[in-house]
Design an enzyme around this catalytic site. Structure first.
Site, mmCIF file in Angstrom:
data_model
loop_
_atom_site.group_PDB
_atom_site.id
_atom_site.type_symbol
_atom_site.label_atom_id
_atom_site.label_comp_id
_atom_site.label_asym_id
_atom_site.label_seq_id
_atom_site.Cartn_x
_atom_site.Cartn_y
_atom_site.Cartn_z
ATOM 1 N N SER A 138 0.795 -1.204 0.031
ATOM 2 C CA SER A 138 -0.092 -0.050 0.098
ATOM 3 C C SER A 138 0.911 1.264 -0.120
ATOM 4 O O SER A 138 2.077 1.239 0.514
ATOM 5 C CB SER A 138 -0.868 0.046 1.274
ATOM 6 N N GLU A 177 -7.608 -9.813 -7.306
ATOM 7 C CA GLU A 177 -8.580 -8.839 -7.526
ATOM 8 C C GLU A 177 -8.667 -8.515 -8.999
ATOM 9 O O GLU A 177 -9.909 -8.426 -9.584
ATOM 10 C CB GLU A 177 -8.225 -7.635 -6.573
#
Ligand code: ARG
Length: 444
Positions: free
Chosen positions: A263, A276
């Site tokens: 992140s 994803e």
């Protein structure tokens, strides 16, 4: 209008199919004495030169002139060998049968790449299913812990979907690989070209038997997208399971760094971006399939320019399918599993069915055993015990006199999975049978 009309910037990827089609078509014209041997060899020489320009990236597209790959190649051919001979190539042919031919050749070859990527994905599953056969984890219904299963059993479940995808892909290829060349603009070829020859030389399995169908049929495009949609729905479910299994809360699997990202804000994060995207891209493929169905619906017979709208979604969909299959293989073959976390997620109440089955073997009707086993779970809970295995024989006997010393072997997860040895079950022998079944299909 020129810009709106042109398709060269995306259909140029079919340059090879276009040139192959032209070379074989030129030969068929010579067979019917429409062109001389010299003209044929000039056409072949010129087409090889055009091919070389595309292959070494020196083909100069003429903006506003080259509408599509077919007109671009013919324009360049004329510049290289002279318009006198180049102008004979298109005799009896139309861009309508030409584009259908090129698209089918291009798609057939692309489907072969997807097929080989899909076989790799299946092999990655088989390899892991064999290597990780000892790992036992919870199986879920409604996302609630249900019964213990082998991790390999879960892996194999997905290979059954992917195996059907492979079978369907091979069937689809037969319908893609039919030859429209020689259909003309719509009514057929007036020079009696040998369509069987054209088909064989271009690697097609058969000739399309009606020229109106030859130029207008795009079912092979729609079917590829439908195939891709179903396949991506399988990929998305597979990805969703793995996303869940990779959370801190589950911790059954850990993705390799190459397939996850950090992140930008939270230093501790490791996100399953690969999975994803695999899940997310299914939406894109479904959308392109539905969009193209709207294009096809209620089109009048034979060629209409609407059909040019097949290519961008087809190219994008097949690109997505190929990339996604390869990424899925990469994710699966590099992830690590955590057997301890899988075991720690198993709880004794997941053996309540096994306890009921134990009494069934002692002659108690299942409906009764289901009730008794439920009572055992409540009793253990009320007594503040960690699980039904801690009740002890005396307490179990208060629920049914049929309980004996041998009941203790029920409280074992390995025992539970090994009981399910019927075809399709999660016992070692049964999972190995599944692996054998899928392997046999891959050998065909
Ligand atoms: N670029 C066109 C397509 O992709 C080729 C066929 C054009 N034919 C025609 N009659 N305008 O469909």
């Amino acid at each position: 209008m020129t810009t709106y009309n042109e398709s060269i910037h995306y259909d140029k990827r079919m340059y090879l199919a276009d040139i192959l089609g032209s070379k074989v078509y030129a030969t068929s014209l010579h067979q019917r004495n429409i062109i001389t041997a010299h003209e044929l060899s000039e056409l072949h020489r010129g087409l090889d030169l055009v091919h070389a320009e595309w292959a070494n990236d020196t083909f100069a597209i003429s903006p506003g002139v080259d509408e599509d790959i077919h007109t671009a190649n013919e324009r360049r051919l004329g510049e290289l060998i002279g318009k006198g001979i180049a102008g004979k190539l298109h005799t009896g042919r139309s861009r309508n049968d030409q584009v259908a031919t090129d698209t089918r050749i291009w798609l057939r070859d692309t489907l072969d790449e997807i097929e080989s990527a899909l076989v790799d994905l299946l092999r990655a599953h088989l390899g892991r299913a064999e290597a990780d056969l000892d790992a036992i984890m919870p199986g879920y219904t409604h996302l609630q812990r249900a019964q213990p299963i082998r991790w390999s059993h879960w892996l194999m479940s997905h290979t059954y979907y992917f195996t059907d995808d492979l079978t369907r892909l091979r069937q689809l290829r037969i319908r893609v690989n039919r030859c429209p060349l020689g259909s003309g603009a719509l009514a057929g070829n007036p020079f009696a070209v040998d369509r069987a020859f054209l088909a064989t030389e271009l690697g097609f399995d058969s000739v399309i038997g009606n020229s109106l169908v030859g130029v207008a049929d795009r079912d092979f495009v729609a079917e590829t997208m439908m195939w891709g949609s179903l396949f991506m729905s399988h990929v998305s479910r597979w990805a969703e399971d793995l996303i869940l299994y990779s959370t801190q809360e589950f911790g059954f699997v850990k993705l390799a760094d190459a397939y996850s990202t950090g992140s930008s804000l939270m230093p501790q994060k490791k996100n399953p971006d690969s999975l994803e995207l695999l899940r997310g891209k299914s939406g894109r493929v479904f959308g392109q399939m539905v969009g193209f169905m709207y294009t096809l619906k209620a089109l009048p017979s034979t060629y209409n320019k609407d059909l040019q709208e097949d290519k961008e979604p087809l190219f994008d969909t097949t690109r997505t399918l190929l990339d996604s299959t390869r990424i899925a293989t990469g994710v699966l073959s590099t992830l690590s599993i955590n057997r301890e976390k899988m075991l720690a997620a198993l709880t004794m109440d997941m053996l309540a069915t096994d306890l009921a089955d134990y009494l069934v073997r002692k002659g108690v009707p299942f409906r009764e055993t289901h009730h008794i086993s439920g009572a055992a779970v409540s009793l253990a809970e009320n007594e503040g015990l960690s699980g039904i295995d801690k009740l002890g024989l005396d307490k179990l006997r208060t629920l049914s006199p049929k309980f004996d010393e041998d009941v203790m072997q029920v409280f074992n997860f390995e025992h539970s999975v090994e009981m399910r040895s019927a075809v399709g079950g999660t016992a070692r022998e049964s999972v190995l049978r599944q692996i054998g079944e899928v392997k046999a299909l891959l050998r065909d």
